[in-house]
Design a protein around this motif. Structure first.
Motif, PDB file in Angstrom:
ATOM      1  N   GLN B  51       0.846  -1.193   0.000  1.00  0.00           N
ATOM      2  CA  GLN B  51       0.000   0.000   0.000  1.00  0.00           C
ATOM      3  C   GLN B  51       0.882   1.244   0.000  1.00  0.00           C
ATOM      4  OE1 GLN B  51      -3.834  -0.250   0.652  1.00  0.00           O
ATOM      5  NE2 GLN B  51      -3.034  -1.963  -0.510  1.00  0.00           N
ATOM      6  N   ALA B  53       0.859   5.706   0.419  1.00  0.00           N
ATOM      7  CA  ALA B  53       0.064   6.860   0.854  1.00  0.00           C
ATOM      8  C   ALA B  53       0.889   8.136   0.813  1.00  0.00           C
ATOM      9  CB  ALA B  53      -0.485   6.645   2.261  1.00  0.00           C
ATOM     10  N   LYS B  54       0.187   9.228   0.553  1.00  0.00           N
ATOM     11  CA  LYS B  54       0.838  10.526   0.399  1.00  0.00           C
ATOM     12  C   LYS B  54      -0.152  11.632   0.729  1.00  0.00           C
ATOM     13  CE  LYS B  54       3.491  13.787  -1.356  1.00  0.00           C
ATOM     14  NZ  LYS B  54       4.886  14.056  -1.005  1.00  0.00           N
ATOM     15  N   PRO B  93      -3.520   4.572  -8.035  1.00  0.00           N
ATOM     16  CA  PRO B  93      -4.247   5.288  -6.981  1.00  0.00           C
ATOM     17  C   PRO B  93      -5.520   4.521  -6.641  1.00  0.00           C
ATOM     18  CG  PRO B  93      -4.602   6.355  -9.102  1.00  0.00           C
ATOM     19  CD  PRO B  93      -3.670   5.199  -9.353  1.00  0.00           C
ATOM     20  N   ARG B  94      -5.884   4.526  -5.385  1.00  0.00           N
ATOM     21  CA  ARG B  94      -7.104   3.820  -4.955  1.00  0.00           C
ATOM     22  C   ARG B  94      -8.095   4.770  -4.288  1.00  0.00           C
ATOM     23  NH1 ARG B  94      -6.842  -0.082  -8.311  1.00  0.00           N
ATOM     24  NH2 ARG B  94      -5.259  -1.667  -7.904  1.00  0.00           N
ATOM     25  N   TYR B  95      -7.666   5.427  -3.203  1.00  0.00           N
ATOM     26  CA  TYR B  95      -8.599   6.197  -2.389  1.00  0.00           C
ATOM     27  C   TYR B  95      -8.052   7.579  -2.061  1.00  0.00           C
ATOM     28  CZ  TYR B  95     -10.584   1.595  -1.977  1.00  0.00           C
ATOM     29  OH  TYR B  95     -11.126   0.380  -2.286  1.00  0.00           O
ATOM     30  N   LEU B  97      -8.771  11.091   0.571  1.00  0.00           N
ATOM     31  CA  LEU B  97      -9.465  11.787   1.654  1.00  0.00           C
ATOM     32  C   LEU B  97      -9.163  13.269   1.505  1.00  0.00           C
ATOM     33  CD1 LEU B  97      -8.073   8.950   3.085  1.00  0.00           C
ATOM     34  CD2 LEU B  97      -9.866   9.592   4.687  1.00  0.00           C
ATOM     35  N   GLY B 126      -9.619   6.323 -11.602  1.00  0.00           N
ATOM     36  CA  GLY B 126     -10.013   5.172 -10.779  1.00  0.00           C
ATOM     37  C   GLY B 126      -9.807   5.393  -9.292  1.00  0.00           C
ATOM     38  N   THR B 127      -9.849   6.649  -8.858  1.00  0.00           N
ATOM     39  CA  THR B 127      -9.672   6.976  -7.438  1.00  0.00           C
ATOM     40  C   THR B 127     -11.036   7.210  -6.795  1.00  0.00           C
ATOM     41  OG1 THR B 127      -7.673   8.176  -8.101  1.00  0.00           O
ATOM     42  CG2 THR B 127      -8.456   8.522  -5.849  1.00  0.00           C
ATOM     43  N   ALA B 128     -11.308   6.565  -5.672  1.00  0.00           N
ATOM     44  CA  ALA B 128     -12.568   6.793  -4.963  1.00  0.00           C
ATOM     45  C   ALA B 128     -12.338   7.777  -3.817  1.00  0.00           C
ATOM     46  CB  ALA B 128     -13.115   5.475  -4.423  1.00  0.00           C
ATOM     47  N   VAL B 129     -13.130   8.829  -3.776  1.00  0.00           N
ATOM     48  CA  VAL B 129     -13.065   9.771  -2.646  1.00  0.00           C
ATOM     49  C   VAL B 129     -13.863   9.158  -1.498  1.00  0.00           C
ATOM     50  CG1 VAL B 129     -13.680  12.071  -1.813  1.00  0.00           C
ATOM     51  CG2 VAL B 129     -12.755  11.786  -4.124  1.00  0.00           C
ATOM     52  N   ILE B 130     -13.194   8.818  -0.414  1.00  0.00           N
ATOM     53  CA  ILE B 130     -13.840   8.034   0.646  1.00  0.00           C
ATOM     54  C   ILE B 130     -13.919   8.767   1.978  1.00  0.00           C
ATOM     55  CG2 ILE B 130     -13.223   5.803  -0.355  1.00  0.00           C
ATOM     56  CD1 ILE B 130     -10.948   5.700   1.761  1.00  0.00           C
ATOM     57  N   GLY B 131     -13.390   9.971   2.026  1.00  0.00           N
ATOM     58  CA  GLY B 131     -13.462  10.654   3.306  1.00  0.00           C
ATOM     59  C   GLY B 131     -13.219  12.124   3.121  1.00  0.00           C
ATOM     60  N   THR B 145      -5.167  13.480   0.913  1.00  0.00           N
ATOM     61  CA  THR B 145      -4.356  12.282   1.137  1.00  0.00           C
ATOM     62  C   THR B 145      -4.795  11.236   0.130  1.00  0.00           C
ATOM     63  OG1 THR B 145      -4.198  12.729   3.495  1.00  0.00           O
ATOM     64  CG2 THR B 145      -3.708  10.477   2.792  1.00  0.00           C
ATOM     65  N   ILE B 147      -4.313   7.232  -1.139  1.00  0.00           N
ATOM     66  CA  ILE B 147      -3.824   5.898  -0.805  1.00  0.00           C
ATOM     67  C   ILE B 147      -3.824   5.086  -2.098  1.00  0.00           C
ATOM     68  CG2 ILE B 147      -4.364   3.795   0.501  1.00  0.00           C
ATOM     69  CD1 ILE B 147      -5.779   5.865   2.504  1.00  0.00           C
TER      70      ILE B 147
END
Lengths: 335, 335
Positions: B51, B53-54, B93-95, B97, B126-131, B145, B147
């Motif tokens: 995984q 993150a940045k 990229p996945r997620y 915030l 393909g990035t999901a905004v999750i927070g 951020t 992930i």
């Protein structure tokens, strides 16, 4: 329309709707997503485990002022409020990324103090600080993202949406000390040394209920939230997510004894609406709550009951009088 | 001492040292950590995958001004700069915030525009905004951020620390358009419509090189960084991480043709030191770079060579004259 007119929560709803409409079901990201915006943290599958993430920010002159908070306390609290959300999912914190906004005339020693406070809590909670960013800014802000994971392979979590009518509402520890501490610091109120210390810690150095969050999961609790906006506001959030309501027995609310002593008639309001206590508010059957009580190292108090009426929070006093709460939380954009 | 006197990079070093000293080797977090602070992203093991993150932040009147950037552009860019770091690791990229700081008199429509810009790029990448988080603040800031994850089970990544003497230095696309765009917007310079558009997009709507990052991994490249601080500054970062130096053939630097046309003698400086191009700067053997060139959809240009002298960047002109660069990047705290 200005965002202060619309209000923070309606603005968040509006944005969430946009995010949901932008779902791209073909992407692996969305396919593996378990919880997006709307619970204490987001959650997604990663091979055999469930990952959690949450971001929260402390902004100068909005969340804190250096008139009454030290840099070390700020560092501790900026991480603590995020760990509290991991606790409210029943998860383990793993990693933190820290984004700072700093005016150019900030003292280097102050930044070191901020990190000292944050790293104390990072170390004791098993959180590794793995990323950061520093920007110039007219005001100080500390934005922290925490990534965690659930404790078991089943990915059991404490969700806002798992509340059922008939469940009892319970809370860990005491409430009101954070809001009382803020009031004391802002108004330069003077109390005895012990009270001053307890109220200051309540506001500036909250301890996230990580062990308690995991105890809730192990005891079979399904629903929890941490108290950040205020007990009634946060109870409102889980009721809204679960489409239920709640009766709150105000005489049972565990107002911190030092708040009762020092704030008299105002103590209950601070406890119900003050926020930032970072205690866990959860719902479960009476049997499960008894199980939690037996193992918890902190007080656990039943303060109410979930009812079917969606979104309706009712306060009930010792004589059985029922009334609606007034102010129920904090909106950042109200001026 | 003020942070503006110490300088951003030395402050970051100081904080990183504190973070490293706080390592808790007994915690699962530290045990699973592959890369902490110091590369384009952090990386950790999560079951079979790696995984990433940045976090990165855009602050009003530091990174942008609404005098020349729209809210929609701001939303796009705030996500793009983070995706660019995922690209510079060769990851997916996945997620995301998103933490916003907003003055109370912000227009609701502006916040919607910001999210519109961000969600366009989120969807296409393909990035999901999750927070998210929204705070009141005296200035607007957008802290994102991201992930991500590596593409293969081996966890292959493009590291700053994998550079070897004898490697060639190459760059994707063109450089200089972002800095030229900023200068054009700030100084209200007027060019023809095509130039204006290209320079504006260069500054306000960079496209992260995600496909190219993965192509680098597949082609056998081991080391890369994205150009955010400036070509020379970022080359300096990878040289420092790998304890090597570099010769840069300035006549080979792919200065954007529109920047050459419009900025004359200043074009090379904008290309070398301007930053924010979000192109990938990477090092590899000439054979591997040839392989990349054959499959890349964008220009790929060899601009220099890695040498053994640690930390020493030398500019070499067409006649073989060698000289040291001057200003090599951007410090947020310099006033």
């Amino acid at each position: 329309m200005k965002i202060s007119e619309l209000g923070q929560f309606r603005l968040i709803d509006l944005v969430n709707e946009m995010v949901n409409k932008s779902r791209n079901e073909e992407s692996a990201s969305w396919q593996n997503l378990i919880i997006g915006i709307g619970d204490d943290t987001a959650a997604w599958r990663c091979d055999d485990t469930t990952q959690l993430a949450k971001v929260d920010c402390q902004v100068q002159n909005v969340h804190f002022s250096f008139d009454y908070v030290t840099w070390e306390e700020l560092g501790w609290k900026a991480l603590a409020v995020n760990l509290s959300d991991i606790a409210a999912m029943g998860g383990f914190p793993r990693y933190a990324l820290v984004s700072l906004g700093l005016p150019p005339d900030t003292e280097v020693d102050d930044v070191i103090d901020l990190y000292r406070g944050m790293l104390k809590l990072a170390k004791s909670s098993g959180t590794a600080v793995i990323g950061g960013n520093m920007s110039g800014s007219a005001v100080v802000f500390v934005d922290v993202t925490v990534i965690g994971s659930t404790g078991d392979k089943n990915g059991s979590m404490l969700l806002r949406s798992s509340v059922k009518p008939g469940d009892k509402v319970a809370v860990t520890g005491y409430v009101g000390a954070a809001a009382a501490g803020l009031e004391m610091l802002r108004k330069k109120m003077r109390f005895d040394a012990e009270t001053t210390n307890i109220l200051r810690i309540g506001f500036a150095r909250p301890v996230p209920r990580l062990a308690e969050g995991r105890l809730l999961i192990e005891s079979g609790v399904k629903a929890a939230i941490d108290i950040s906006d205020g007990l009634l506001a946060d109870l409102g959030h889980i009721c809204e997510s679960s489409r239920v309501g709640a009766d709150v027995y105000i005489e049972n609310v565990p107002v911190h004894p030092k708040v009762r002593e020092s704030f008299g008639d105002k103590a209950l309001e601070l406890a119900l609406s003050g926020g930032e206590d970072y205690e866990l508010l959860f719902t479960a059957s009476r049997e499960i709550i008894e199980k939690v009580k037996q193992s918890a190292r902190c007080p656990v108090t039943v303060i109410g009951e979930i009812v079917a009426a969606p979104g309706k929070i009712t306060l009930v006093d010792g004589k059985g009088n029922r009334f609606s709460p007034g102010k129920t939380g904090w909106d950042h954009f109200k001026v």
